[in-house]
Design an enzyme around this catalytic site. Structure first.
Site, PDB file in Angstrom:
ATOM      1  N   ASP A  17       0.846  -1.186   0.000  1.00 13.88           N
ATOM      2  CA  ASP A  17       0.000   0.000   0.000  1.00 13.88           C
ATOM      3  C   ASP A  17       0.888   1.245   0.000  1.00 13.88           C
ATOM      4  O   ASP A  17       1.859   1.318   0.754  1.00 13.88           O
ATOM      5  CB  ASP A  17      -0.879  -0.030   1.257  1.00 13.88           C
ATOM      6  CG  ASP A  17      -1.927   1.051   1.256  1.00 13.88           C
ATOM      7  OD1 ASP A  17      -2.806   1.022   0.388  1.00 13.88           O
ATOM      8  OD2 ASP A  17      -1.862   1.942   2.135  1.00 13.88           O
ATOM      9  N   GLU A  64       1.589   0.285  -4.880  1.00 23.89           N
ATOM     10  CA  GLU A  64       1.111   1.574  -5.366  1.00 23.89           C
ATOM     11  C   GLU A  64       2.303   2.520  -5.419  1.00 23.89           C
ATOM     12  O   GLU A  64       2.791   2.958  -4.388  1.00 23.89           O
ATOM     13  CB  GLU A  64       0.053   2.141  -4.419  1.00 23.89           C
ATOM     14  CG  GLU A  64      -1.257   1.374  -4.406  1.00 23.89           C
ATOM     15  CD  GLU A  64      -2.270   2.040  -3.490  1.00 23.89           C
ATOM     16  OE1 GLU A  64      -3.376   2.341  -3.953  1.00 23.89           O
ATOM     17  OE2 GLU A  64      -1.960   2.265  -2.314  1.00 23.89           O
TER      18      GLU A  64
END
Ligand code: CA
Length: 738
Positions: free
Chosen positions: A435, A464
């Protein structure tokens, strides 16, 4: 979490300072002051408005009530807003210091940049592999890193919640700031630490805990050998030889099974172990469905222990779980018994085992970039060490979650690496999705790559890579702009991939604007963005690039609207049949693209969340996968068959699976669409004719081709052989193989 703009710059101007309890306090007074320990004899202050300091008497430093001697002030006789104060005596990081500058409040001095001094690094960097509770028969050694603590007490409990501690033991300070104690206790003992630091005395769980009682509040001593389900063979799946062979399906544990009508374990880990489940129409659902669909990897939204769902009443609340509490403990609300710490481990392992037995690898979503709140177990153990702060002492908030962690700090980097390696070795997790990986420093992610691929060369790592925030020391971050600098370990299936938002938004419009359109639904100007994905992150449209097609190509994930909801919002004036066709074009392009195809669970069956674009705490009804929609002959079912066929098609075409060896060439079709030719020396050619227009187009083929998709059906088998001039229906992709 959602891509958000950096708030760091805004915070730099805020009149905030850090309070004793680790929370942020707004100081609305005109004057403010902030001070931190920068070295073992140096305090840095920051004040507004600036001040002309003319004598040492105007600056007072206290340790408790004792006033300390000042050797030097860098801003003497200068009108300044920040400066250094050098003390005669060495600072003790376990003690509490305050500063009072004439005209400003007396405030605490907090340790921040002292953590980056050579002195601190030399004396307090611990590289042992035994942090946490290590059990040996009926004897357990507890070790915790707390170099700035003045005392650490180990509290022992017979249960994971309620009841008083049956024993409290002072731990012994040992080498490198580690506190330790060995106790006659074993598997099933629960414990907490009461730690006294410069911010006071607080009780917390062990950051290295392997399991926990209810709601993760008490850590548990675990003998891992006692947690294995029957038949646990301690192996990874066969996996894929390259990242491009993987096909990822992203799902939330609760969404997966809540609406499987015959599941005995709705919303639980164990629902993944249930075979033979069918919906009302007799269609296979659950894990049997996944096996049929052909995806290679299931990506689980957070399954480590998160904070917001009350584990004693898990039916009451829903959350995605991007609020980490215990990084190395499975979430309790997905287990059938969140009170007994071994149950969540055992049932989690049963889930992995069932997926592995179906030939499906498991990717875990990991969220090390922030914690549930700023006063986490990490902060209670070593205040201010694990987080990034602005110059005025506010928490860096590029994550949008209020407390960006500091991956570049040695002991947090070690924690991240230890944590992913623990999940990989103990639970046989086959891959990790980071993340907000763009917040982590590149060096940490390189070390993650090396460590994980040393354990399992087929582990798949992606994240990400949004460009955001900054590191404490200014070192490069693991974002899209830098990810090409990651070196792939020898023999590994890949390096580190990043989500490709260029093709995501290029295909169907920006996720931040519900009415915007993209290539598949009416705006051909995004052709280059789509080609960026088809070619594996290569052209110049994005301003960044990757090596070896290290991109995750996708149209939808848990964030933002589902694909079907997006098309409903942006293309409400198109017919249902046209929107179905647009969906099919997008799916075909993702499955043809160099890189790794990825989809939100249910994208393949027109999943809807009723237009909700951020369902992280919406009710189950919004989030559930609607298995009942899979009725043979329905649009939902037919779309699923098309995705399943595309997966078979991709797996059967070597030219689509050999990044670096495959050349990808584009040509414009007469009416605005494009042809894409994939040519690999080790596989046959694949030609895609993409017509995203309302008109029927045509193309003259050279030689004979086998048609694998006519735009509505797809698969590994040949629909028909074609040559000469071929028609390309409106809104369709024809896929041919030579
Ligand atoms: Ca929890």
């Amino acid at each position: 979490m959602i891509k958000s703009k950096s708030l760091l710059e805004e915070n730099l101007d805020c009149l905030m300072f850090y309070s004793y309890d680790g929370g942020i306090v707004l100081n609305m007074n005109e004057n403010y002051a902030f001070a931190c320990i920068a070295d073992f004899n140096k305090i840095q202050y920051n004040i507004a408005p600036s001040k002309y300091i003319t004598s040492f008497e105007q600056v007072k430093i206290f340790q408790g009530e004792k006033k300390l001697n000042i050797d030097y002030i860098s801003t003497l006789n200068i009108d300044a807003s920040c400066g250094d104060v050098i003390l005669t005596d060495k600072i003790d990081l376990a003690k509490t210091y305050e500063i009072e500058i004439d005209g400003y409040d007396r405030i605490p001095v907090v340790p921040i940049s002292v953590f980056d001094t050579k002195d601190f690094l030399d004396n307090y960097t611990y590289d042992g592999d035994d942090l946490g509770a290590v059990v040996n028969n009926n004897e357990t050694t507890f070790k915790v890193w707390a170099p700035t603590a003045s005392s650490v007490v180990l509290n022992l409990f017979s249960k994971g919640n309620n009841c008083e501690a049956y024993k409290n033991v002072d731990m012994i300070r040992a080498d490198k700031g580690v506190w330790e104690h060995t106790e006659n206790c074993g598997h099933g003992t629960y414990y907490t630490y009461t730690v006294t630091t410069s911010i006071g005395t607080q009780t917390t769980m062990d950051p290295y805990a392997k399991s926990a009682g209810l709601n993760g509040d008490r850590s548990m001593v675990v003998d891992l050998a006692l947690t294995n389900p029957e038949g646990w063979d301690n192996k990874y799946t066969a996996g894929t030889d390259t990242y491009t062979e993987a096909i990822i399906w992203e799902v939330h544990v609760r969404d997966f099974s809540n609406k499987i009508k015959n599941s005995k374990y709705k919303g639980k880990y164990l629902a993944f172990t249930e075979t033979g489940l069918k919906n009302s129409a007799g269609v296979e659902v659950g894990i049997d469905y996944l096996k049929n669909l052909g995806v290679t990897h299931v990506h689980l939204l957070p399954v480590f222990d998160f904070a917001t769902v009350d584990e004693s009443n898990s039916n009451g609340e829903f959350n995605w779980g991007y609020d980490p509490k215990n990084y190395n403990v499975p979430e309790g609300s997905y287990s059938t018994n969140p009170y007994e710490g071994e149950v969540r481990i055992n049932e989690f392992k049963q889930m992995i085992q069932a997926l592995h037995n179906s030939g499906i690898a498991v990717v875990m979503d990991v969220v090390y970039n922030h914690t549930y709140d700023a006063n986490s177990s990490f902060n209670k153990m070593v205040p201010f060490y694990y987080y990034r702060y602005s110059l005025t002492g506010t928490n860096s908030n590029a994550s949008g979650c209020g407390n960006d962690t500091a991956s570049e700090r040695k002991m947090f980097r070690k924690f991240i690496i230890d944590s992913v390696c623990y999940w990989a070795t103990e639970y046989k997790i086959d891959g990790f999705r980071f993340d907000l990986m763009g917040l982590h420093d590149l060096e940490t992610m390189q070390q993650v790559e090396t460590a994980l691929h040393h354990i399992n060369p087929k582990a798949i790592i992606y994240g990400e890579g949004w460009i955001m925030g900054s590191t404490i020391d200014g070192s490069p971050q693991a974002n899209q702009g830098n990810i090409c600098r990651i070196k792939q370990s020898y023999g590994a299936a890949g390096g580190i991939s990043v989500f490709n938002d260029v093709i995501r938004d290029g295909l169907k419009g920006s996720v931040f604007d519900m009415t915007s359109k993209g290539y598949i639904n009416g705006d051909l100007q995004y052709e280059a963005n789509v080609q960026f994905g088809l070619s594996g992150g290569k052209n110049s449209v994005a301003g960044w690039f990757v090596n070896s097609a290290a991109v995750i190509n996708y149209m939808s994930a848990h964030d933002n609207r589902t694909l079907w909801d997006k098309l409903a919002a942006s293309n409400y004036d198109n017919s249902l049949q046209e929107r179905l066709a647009m969906n099919r074009i997008g799916a075909a392009i993702i499955m043809l693209s160099q890189g790794t195809p990825f989809m939100q669970a249910g994208e393949e069956m027109l999943r809807t969340k009723n237009g909700v674009d951020n369902s992280y705490k919406s009710c189950d009804d919004i989030n559930n996968i609607d298995w009942e929609s899979l009725v043979p002959g329905s649009d939902f079912y037919n779309m699923m068959l098309y995705y399943k066929g595309l997966i078979e098609l991709r797996k059967s075409c070597a030219a689509l699976l050999t990044p670096g060896k495959t050349s990808v060439n584009f040509n414009r079709l007469l009416l605005g669409g494009m042809t894409v030719l994939f040519n690999s020396p080790i596989g046959s050619e694949v030609l895609a004719l993409i017509n995203p227009t309302v008109n029927i187009d045509s193309f003259e083929l050279y030689g004979e081709w086998a048609m694998l998709s006519d735009g509505i059906h797809a698969g590994a088998s040949v629909i028909k052989t074609v040559s000469g001039i071929i028609e390309i229906p409106q809104y369709s992709v024809i896929i041919l193989r030579k």
